[in-house]
Design a protein around this motif. Structure first.
Motif, PDB file in Angstrom:
ATOM      1  N   ALA A   1      39.139  28.121  27.948  1.00 10.13           N
ATOM      2  CA  ALA A   1      38.457  27.315  28.967  1.00 10.13           C
ATOM      3  C   ALA A   1      37.174  28.002  29.440  1.00 10.13           C
ATOM      4  N   ALA A   2      37.245  29.318  29.672  1.00  8.09           N
ATOM      5  CA  ALA A   2      36.049  30.063  30.070  1.00  8.09           C
ATOM      6  C   ALA A   2      35.031  30.103  28.936  1.00  8.09           C
ATOM      7  N   HIS A   3      35.513  30.173  27.700  1.00  7.17           N
ATOM      8  CA  HIS A   3      34.616  30.185  26.538  1.00  7.17           C
ATOM      9  C   HIS A   3      33.832  28.882  26.435  1.00  7.17           C
ATOM     10  N   GLU A   4      34.485  27.756  26.722  1.00  6.02           N
ATOM     11  CA  GLU A   4      33.786  26.471  26.700  1.00  6.02           C
ATOM     12  C   GLU A   4      32.693  26.435  27.764  1.00  6.02           C
ATOM     13  N   ARG A   5      32.980  26.968  28.941  1.00  2.00           N
ATOM     14  CA  ARG A   5      31.944  27.020  29.986  1.00  2.00           C
ATOM     15  C   ARG A   5      30.786  27.912  29.555  1.00  2.00           C
ATOM     16  N   ALA A   6      31.116  29.033  28.895  1.00  2.00           N
ATOM     17  CA  ALA A   6      30.068  29.952  28.443  1.00  2.00           C
ATOM     18  C   ALA A   6      29.188  29.300  27.388  1.00  2.00           C
TER      19      ALA A   6
ATOM     20  N   MET B   1      35.213  38.308  30.722  1.00  6.42           N
ATOM     21  CA  MET B   1      36.315  37.518  30.180  1.00  6.42           C
ATOM     22  C   MET B   1      37.310  38.393  29.424  1.00  6.42           C
ATOM     23  N   ALA B   2      36.789  39.357  28.656  1.00 11.05           N
ATOM     24  CA  ALA B   2      37.681  40.219  27.874  1.00 11.05           C
ATOM     25  C   ALA B   2      38.438  41.195  28.758  1.00 11.05           C
ATOM     26  N   ALA B   3      37.747  41.764  29.770  1.00  6.39           N
ATOM     27  CA  ALA B   3      38.390  42.764  30.628  1.00  6.39           C
ATOM     28  C   ALA B   3      39.433  42.136  31.541  1.00  6.39           C
ATOM     29  N   THR B   4      39.086  41.009  32.176  1.00  6.46           N
ATOM     30  CA  THR B   4      40.046  40.369  33.084  1.00  6.46           C
ATOM     31  C   THR B   4      41.141  39.635  32.323  1.00  6.46           C
ATOM     32  N   GLY B   5      40.886  39.316  31.044  1.00  6.78           N
ATOM     33  CA  GLY B   5      41.911  38.682  30.224  1.00  6.78           C
ATOM     34  C   GLY B   5      42.620  39.661  29.320  1.00  6.78           C
ATOM     35  N   SER B   6      42.538  40.947  29.642  1.00  6.36           N
ATOM     36  CA  SER B   6      43.188  41.968  28.828  1.00  6.36           C
ATOM     37  C   SER B   6      44.707  41.876  28.958  1.00  6.36           C
ATOM     38  N   PRO B   7      45.429  41.842  27.849  1.00  6.11           N
ATOM     39  CA  PRO B   7      46.896  41.813  27.941  1.00  6.11           C
ATOM     40  C   PRO B   7      47.456  43.050  28.637  1.00  6.11           C
ATOM     41  N   GLN B   8      46.788  44.205  28.475  1.00 13.60           N
ATOM     42  CA  GLN B   8      47.273  45.416  29.146  1.00 13.60           C
ATOM     43  C   GLN B   8      47.115  45.290  30.659  1.00 13.60           C
ATOM     44  N   LEU B   9      45.992  44.727  31.110  1.00 12.65           N
ATOM     45  CA  LEU B   9      45.807  44.526  32.552  1.00 12.65           C
ATOM     46  C   LEU B   9      46.859  43.570  33.092  1.00 12.65           C
ATOM     47  N   MET B  10      47.155  42.515  32.324  1.00  7.77           N
ATOM     48  CA  MET B  10      48.197  41.579  32.724  1.00  7.77           C
ATOM     49  C   MET B  10      49.550  42.275  32.850  1.00  7.77           C
TER      50      MET B  10
ATOM     51  N   ARG C   1      31.994  34.485  38.721  1.00 10.46           N
ATOM     52  CA  ARG C   1      33.443  34.317  38.835  1.00 10.46           C
ATOM     53  C   ARG C   1      33.987  33.215  37.937  1.00 10.46           C
ATOM     54  N   GLN C   2      33.132  32.376  37.396  1.00  6.91           N
ATOM     55  CA  GLN C   2      33.626  31.350  36.481  1.00  6.91           C
ATOM     56  C   GLN C   2      34.122  31.947  35.168  1.00  6.91           C
ATOM     57  N   TYR C   3      33.775  33.230  34.918  1.00 13.76           N
ATOM     58  CA  TYR C   3      34.219  33.900  33.704  1.00 13.76           C
ATOM     59  C   TYR C   3      35.410  34.824  33.954  1.00 13.76           C
ATOM     60  N   VAL C   4      35.915  34.838  35.168  1.00  9.39           N
ATOM     61  CA  VAL C   4      37.039  35.708  35.510  1.00  9.39           C
ATOM     62  C   VAL C   4      38.342  35.015  35.136  1.00  9.39           C
ATOM     63  N   LEU C   5      39.202  35.724  34.410  1.00  5.74           N
ATOM     64  CA  LEU C   5      40.530  35.221  34.075  1.00  5.74           C
ATOM     65  C   LEU C   5      41.545  35.940  34.944  1.00  5.74           C
ATOM     66  N   GLN C   6      42.263  35.197  35.785  1.00  9.43           N
ATOM     67  CA  GLN C   6      43.244  35.815  36.665  1.00  9.43           C
ATOM     68  C   GLN C   6      44.455  36.249  35.840  1.00  9.43           C
ATOM     69  N   PRO C   7      44.833  37.549  35.888  1.00 12.34           N
ATOM     70  CA  PRO C   7      46.006  37.990  35.120  1.00 12.34           C
ATOM     71  C   PRO C   7      47.275  37.247  35.501  1.00 12.34           C
ATOM     72  N   GLN C   8      47.393  36.927  36.805  1.00 16.09           N
ATOM     73  CA  GLN C   8      48.529  36.145  37.276  1.00 16.09           C
ATOM     74  C   GLN C   8      48.015  35.154  38.308  1.00 16.09           C
ATOM     75  N   ASP C   9      48.742  34.055  38.457  1.00 16.85           N
ATOM     76  CA  ASP C   9      48.255  32.984  39.321  1.00 16.85           C
ATOM     77  C   ASP C   9      48.192  33.386  40.787  1.00 16.85           C
ATOM     78  N   ASP C  10      49.010  34.338  41.210  1.00 12.36           N
ATOM     79  CA  ASP C  10      49.029  34.722  42.616  1.00 12.36           C
ATOM     80  C   ASP C  10      48.104  35.904  42.897  1.00 12.36           C
ATOM     81  N   MET C  11      47.183  36.182  41.985  1.00 10.51           N
ATOM     82  CA  MET C  11      46.282  37.321  42.153  1.00 10.51           C
ATOM     83  C   MET C  11      44.835  36.853  42.098  1.00 10.51           C
ATOM     84  N   GLU C  12      43.997  37.508  42.854  1.00 13.74           N
ATOM     85  CA  GLU C  12      42.564  37.242  42.826  1.00 13.74           C
ATOM     86  C   GLU C  12      41.837  38.571  42.718  1.00 13.74           C
ATOM     87  N   LEU C  13      40.993  38.691  41.703  1.00 12.73           N
ATOM     88  CA  LEU C  13      40.298  39.957  41.484  1.00 12.73           C
ATOM     89  C   LEU C  13      39.181  40.126  42.504  1.00 12.73           C
TER      90      LEU C  13
END
Length: 747
Positions: A236-241, A266-275, A456-468
């Motif tokens: 979804a973020a990629h389409e906006r980009a 997008m890559a850092a906030t969508g990192s599986p390790q960060l999640m 912030r449109q490129y930020v991927l929240q690791p979890q729905d209850d979190m805001e970076l």
């Protein structure tokens, strides 16, 4: 039994006084003799044990160095969650860890010394710390790798737990000669409260090991579903980009920098390790690891204060026990320091926005934890030809997965209960930080530059209850910008010097004119690198050129081919071109390292008496004789034949007049034009590297794109200042398309 007869004489002499005693039987003397012999054999067999101890210490040191490398890498890139890059869960690390766990695996060697016991227990604590540290590395694996590594780790942990439990039962884990003697004879009984605590500590370590293993299984099941959620957010973020990129137009340096930053976020906030680090299981494992490190520190301090008079080490491992204990204690301390950052991972995010959160909702188990088990429950995992067996197996499958789901739910809720500790601390610390920020703002001081609102449109929240928070975005942006700035200091100076001969892409159409026909069956397509290597080969054979000039030329072509290969592998990797690119790569290796072309020396003494055109004719003759050879030599020889015939046709009216210097300048210009035409595709390569499909490699790919952008900034600016041919964008990565366009008659 093989007797050592020299020892027999020694034992007989030692026992000779007993032989003269009439009241001692001969059988008792023989038994004493056998005991002495067995003691000697045991001492002989235990001699290698200190060497084995150093082997254990070395394996532990390797694990520690890998953890330190990860810690330094994370600090360098501003990632306080410490992703696993060098120390990951794989076959190599599991083998090294198994070696480091030799002490608690040893069921036979007694550990009578105080340090012996503590070293054995410390190894178990070190295992717990390493398991906690390695947890985020699960996110870097696909499904098959997760299953394989979890099974391997489970076998290691269960084996370790069983061995420690056996030692708890037999008393080996808390064995002490001084304690047993004092209990037996009734004197010098210890009043130390920790004297009998080893058994309880060992039981605690076993419980924590099993809890960590359950956390690993629980996290692995969560990761499989969470990666899918992250992927959908990324798309979804990629389409906006893409929409923003289409509006931006040409890929200028500034547009490329912004694109790299956007995809870096997008890559850092969508990192599986960060999640994974943001999950409840990671927070709980960090609390467990810190608790273990504190327990180990307290036990070590107690030994130092209250047991100075005891033997430090008296096992077969001897002095190596002290080395093992020191190294693994350092590992526990460093691991605890690293886990301290993960313990405060909620500080990185705005958990439960505005500090308001519902305690009952806090214990809810999200669908990502049980989704995989639910899928398995609704699918038949095994099928046979027997209908009755299928029915029984499916019912057992449902029962087993139901129990696993209940266990998964219980584990998650337990972890969330443990997670309350860092959450409460994070809320308190957050309020303190807000107060400090408010006080600082009264003086008009801004602690750090705030990111642009549209970022912030490129930020991927690791979890729905979190805001970076903005602070994390600031560190991510600075990390990408730092990669670009560091790379800008590494501009390919030799290549840029070579590109000074650039003549508006004339060399692209001049290196191989269409009048030269290929031999039947040898009509290979051209790639960018092959004509560059062929032209450079001829230029390097011109012996009358100064060596310094040839060396700079060689270095410039080498630097250029690095970027040419990137373009070819990224944009022009069609099947029919791969073999040509491979042949060019092998040929350049021969030219650059051995100064040969298909086995022929480029600095042939005969070349010193030849004119420039005679050297070209020599290459043409050699190539013509080789074009019948099948394979890479065939491709390279055919390219040389076409290029040399083109040169001969071009200079057919001035064969005796062209000098070595003039031919070298002409070849350098053609190479420069070809490299310049190829490097016009670098912006596309950078854009392509930003949007790699593999979720585990996105951060690494974005930083590679940032490095490439930094190194080629000046080249991109120089080439974009020139007027490019009006080619279809899809044709730009192919040299034959360029040549066809440039040689086509004007309309």
């Amino acid at each position: 039994m093989d007797y050592n007869y020299d020892l027999v004489d020694d034992y007989d002499q030692a026992l000779s006084p007993l032989n003269r005693c009439n009241n001692i039987s001969r059988n008792l003397i023989d038994e004493l003799w056998l005991v002495l012999y067995k003691l000697h054999q045991q001492n002989r067999f235990s001699k290698p044990m200190p060497t084995i101890g150093m082997y254990i210490a070395l394996a532990s040191l390797c694990c520690i160095l890998a953890m330190v490398a990860d810690f330094l890498h994370s600090r360098k890139n501003g990632k306080i969650w410490i992703p696993c890059k060098y120390f990951t869960l794989d076959a190599v690390s599991l083998t090294v860890i198994a070696v480091a766990m030799k002490l608690p695996m040893d069921l036979t060697n007694p550990m009578p010394g105080v340090m012996d016991e503590q070293a054995k227990l410390g190894s178990v604590a070190f295992m717990c710390i390493m398991m906690t540290f390695l947890l985020p590395s699960l996110a870097t694996m696909n499904g098959k790798e997760l299953v394989t590594n979890i099974i391997a780790l489970g076998l290691l942990v269960i084996t370790l737990v069983v061995n420690v439990c056996i030692q708890i039962h037999t008393g080996l884990v808390s064995y002490s000669e001084d304690k047993h003697l004092s209990d037996y004879y009734g004197f010098q009984k210890s009043t130390d409260p920790f004297a009998y605590a080893n058994r309880a500590i060992a039981i605690s370590y076993v419980a924590m090991l099993l809890m960590l293993l359950m956390i690993y299984i629980c996290s692995a099941l969560m990761i499989l579903k969470s990666k899918q959620d992250l992927e959908s957010k990324y798309q979804a973020a990629h389409e906006r980009a893409l929409i923003v990129q289409q509006q931006a137009g040409q890929l200028t340096v500034e547009n490329l920098k912004q694109r790299v930053i956007n995809y870096g976020i997008m890559a850092a906030t969508g990192s599986p390790q960060l999640m994974t680090v943001c999950s409840a299981t990671s927070s709980a494992s960090a609390v467990i690891g810190l608790s273990i490190s504190l327990l180990h520190a307290a036990k070590t301090f107690n030994i130092y204060v209250t047991r100075k008079g005891y033997k430090a080490f008296d096992s077969d491992y001897k002095w190596s026990i002290l080395v093992i204990f020191i190294i693994q204690s350092i590992g526990i301390a460093l691991g605890a320091a690293a886990l301290f950052y993960r313990f405060y991972a909620p500080l990185t995010f705005k958990l439960y926005r505005e500090g308001k959160w519902n305690l009952f909702k806090f214990y809810d188990v999200e669908s990502c934890w049980t989704h995989t088990l639910s899928d398995w429950k609704h699918n038949r995992l095994y099928s046979s030809s027997s209908p009755n067996f299928n029915v029984v197996f499916y019912k057992l499958q449902i029962l087993g997965l139901t129990l696993l789901t209940l266990s998964q739910t219980a584990t998650v809720r337990t972890c969330k209960a443990i997670r309350i500790i860092p959450v409460l601390i994070s809320i308190c610390v957050r309020q303190v930080l807000r107060f400090v920020k408010w006080v600082v703002s009264l003086f008009g001081i801004q602690l750090r530059k705030q990111p642009a609102p549209n970022i912030r449109q490129y930020v991927l929240q690791p979890q729905d209850d979190m805001e970076l928070p903005d602070a994390l975005l600031y560190f991510i942006i600075k990390s990408v910008e730092r990669s670009i700035q560091n790379a800008e200091k590494q501009q390919p100076s030799k290549l840029m010097k070579l590109l000074e001969n650039f003549r508006d892409f004339e060399g692209v159409k001049k290196f191989d004119i269409l009048l030269v026909q290929s031999s039947p069956g040898l009509d290979y397509p051209n790639c960018w690198s092959l004509p560059v290597v062929t032209l450079a080969t001829i230029a390097l054979s011109l012996c009358k050129i100064q060596l310094s000039t040839l060396k700079n030329f060689l270095n410039g072509v080498s630097e250029g081919l690095v970027y040419v290969k990137l373009v070819e592998k990224s944009l022009s990797n069609k099947d029919e071109l791969v073999s040509v690119q491979t042949a060019a790569e092998r040929l350049w290796l021969e030219v650059e390292v051995y100064h040969k072309w298909l086995g022929n020396h480029l600095q042939d003494p005969d070349f010193r008496v030849k004119t420039a055109i005679q050297i070209v004719e020599w290459f043409n003759e050699k190539a013509t004789n080789m074009v019948t050879v099948v394979g890479s030599m065939d491709i390279c020889a055919n390219s040389m034949r076409r290029v040399t015939q083109t040169i001969l046709l071009f200079y057919q009216n001035s064969i005796d007049k062209i000098s070595h210097e003039e031919l070298f300048d002409e070849l350098s210009s053609m190479i420069s034009d070809i490299l310049a035409a190829c490097l016009t595709n670098v912006p596309q390569v950078i854009a392509l590297k930003c949007q790699t499909s593999a979720i585990e490699k996105r951060e690494e790919s974005v930083h590679a794109a940032a490095t490439l952008l930094g190194k080629t900034t000046e080249i991109i600016k120089t080439l974009q200042a020139r007027q490019l041919p009006n080619l279809n964008p899809d044709d730009l990565p192919f040299i034959d398309k360029w040549r066809d366009h440039l040689t086509a008659p004007a309309p």
